[in-house]
Write a protein that holds these residues in place. Structure first.
Motif, PDB file in Angstrom:
ATOM      1  N   GLY A 100       0.810  -1.208   0.000  1.00 32.29           N
ATOM      2  CA  GLY A 100       0.000   0.000   0.000  1.00 32.29           C
ATOM      3  C   GLY A 100       0.843   1.258   0.000  1.00 32.29           C
ATOM      4  O   GLY A 100       0.552   2.215  -0.713  1.00 32.29           O
ATOM      5  N   ARG A 101       1.910   1.264   0.770  1.00 32.61           N
ATOM      6  CA  ARG A 101       2.754   2.461   0.865  1.00 32.61           C
ATOM      7  C   ARG A 101       3.484   2.747  -0.441  1.00 32.61           C
ATOM      8  O   ARG A 101       3.960   3.851  -0.653  1.00 32.61           O
ATOM      9  N   HIS A 106       0.786   7.373  -5.251  1.00 28.18           N
ATOM     10  CA  HIS A 106       0.580   7.652  -6.681  1.00 28.18           C
ATOM     11  C   HIS A 106      -0.903   7.842  -6.985  1.00 28.18           C
ATOM     12  O   HIS A 106      -1.284   8.712  -7.764  1.00 28.18           O
ATOM     13  N   ALA A 107      -1.748   7.019  -6.361  1.00 28.90           N
ATOM     14  CA  ALA A 107      -3.187   7.171  -6.538  1.00 28.90           C
ATOM     15  C   ALA A 107      -3.663   8.496  -5.956  1.00 28.90           C
ATOM     16  O   ALA A 107      -4.548   9.154  -6.516  1.00 28.90           O
ATOM     17  N   ALA A 108      -3.072   8.909  -4.839  1.00 30.62           N
ATOM     18  CA  ALA A 108      -3.422  10.192  -4.227  1.00 30.62           C
ATOM     19  C   ALA A 108      -3.051  11.346  -5.154  1.00 30.62           C
ATOM     20  O   ALA A 108      -3.781  12.345  -5.239  1.00 30.62           O
ATOM     21  N   GLU A 114      -3.030  15.625 -10.362  1.00 23.33           N
ATOM     22  CA  GLU A 114      -1.664  15.676 -10.867  1.00 23.33           C
ATOM     23  C   GLU A 114      -1.405  14.506 -11.801  1.00 23.33           C
ATOM     24  O   GLU A 114      -2.105  13.498 -11.775  1.00 23.33           O
ATOM     25  N   SER A 115      -0.376  14.614 -12.596  1.00 25.55           N
ATOM     26  CA  SER A 115       0.045  13.512 -13.460  1.00 25.55           C
ATOM     27  C   SER A 115       0.979  12.606 -12.678  1.00 25.55           C
ATOM     28  O   SER A 115       1.738  13.066 -11.826  1.00 25.55           O
ATOM     29  N   ASP A 116       0.896  11.296 -12.957  1.00 25.78           N
ATOM     30  CA  ASP A 116       1.745  10.344 -12.256  1.00 25.78           C
ATOM     31  C   ASP A 116       2.225   9.280 -13.247  1.00 25.78           C
ATOM     32  O   ASP A 116       1.408   8.629 -13.903  1.00 25.78           O
ATOM     33  N   ALA A 160      -8.325   5.503  -9.586  1.00 25.15           N
ATOM     34  CA  ALA A 160      -7.088   5.770 -10.336  1.00 25.15           C
ATOM     35  C   ALA A 160      -6.828   4.714 -11.402  1.00 25.15           C
ATOM     36  O   ALA A 160      -6.215   5.007 -12.429  1.00 25.15           O
ATOM     37  N   LEU A 161      -7.271   3.475 -11.150  1.00 29.85           N
ATOM     38  CA  LEU A 161      -7.043   2.374 -12.090  1.00 29.85           C
ATOM     39  C   LEU A 161      -8.376   1.754 -12.519  1.00 29.85           C
ATOM     40  O   LEU A 161      -8.686   0.611 -12.160  1.00 29.85           O
TER      41      LEU A 161
END
Length: 172
Positions: A100-101, A106-108, A114-116, A160-161
């Motif tokens: 999770g960490r 990245h999902a946040a 923002e772009s990730d 996010a996914l």
């Protein structure tokens, strides 16, 4: 005994055609079976992929080999961001497992607009269908105060996914 010239020419042309067909078949077999396997091996041997563990597909005697990476474990990745961004180089990977960490920041970022690079790479991947997330204490952020992940974090990752099955593992 005299062999007609036309027969010799036809035999020569037929032999050349059979040889060309065999060479073409060998080239197609290489491109379909061996080249993708070697590309996977090269990608996994890269410095960015240190600590990433891969499960490969079973090699079939009938298909002539071609073992591809089909699942990746990012749990022990030395540089998760670099390794996860290179997922596109392993086109047969259908599932990945991460802490999770590793993935939730990245999902946040995506949730904030923002772009990730990691999420973008995972969204574009042609075969990725399942992401397993260790949301346990081991997957929680490092530090003195351990805040556990919850269902809101799962919802954020699902947003996010989209189109990817998220397997959320909570063992505390």
């Amino acid at each position: 005994m005299h062999v007609p010239r036309q027969f010799r020419l036809m035999t020569l042309l037929g032999t050349i055609a059979v040889a060309a067909l065999a060479a073409g078949g060998a080239r197609v077999w290489y491109e379909v079976k061996i080249a993708p396997q070697r590309a996977d091996e090269a990608a996994l041997a890269g410095r960015e992929m240190r600590g990433v563990v891969a499960r490969r597909s079973e090699a079939s005697a009938w298909s002539g080999g071609g073992r591809r990476a089909v699942h990746l474990w990012f749990d022990e990745a030395v540089d998760f961001d670099a390794a996860a961004s290179r997922l596109g180089e392993l086109s047969a990977v259908a599932s990945v497992q991460a802490l999770g960490r590793q993935i939730l920041p990245h999902a946040a970022a995506i949730q904030r607009g923002e772009s990730d690079a990691v999420i973008d790479a995972w969204r574009r991947h042609p075969a990725l269908r399942e992401v397993l997330i260790d949301a346990s204490v081991r997957g929680a952020p490092l530090g003195e105060v351990v805040e556990l992940y919850d269902r809101d974090d799962l919802a954020m990752l699902q947003a996010a996914l989209p189109g990817v099955k998220i397997v959320w593992m909570e063992v505390h």
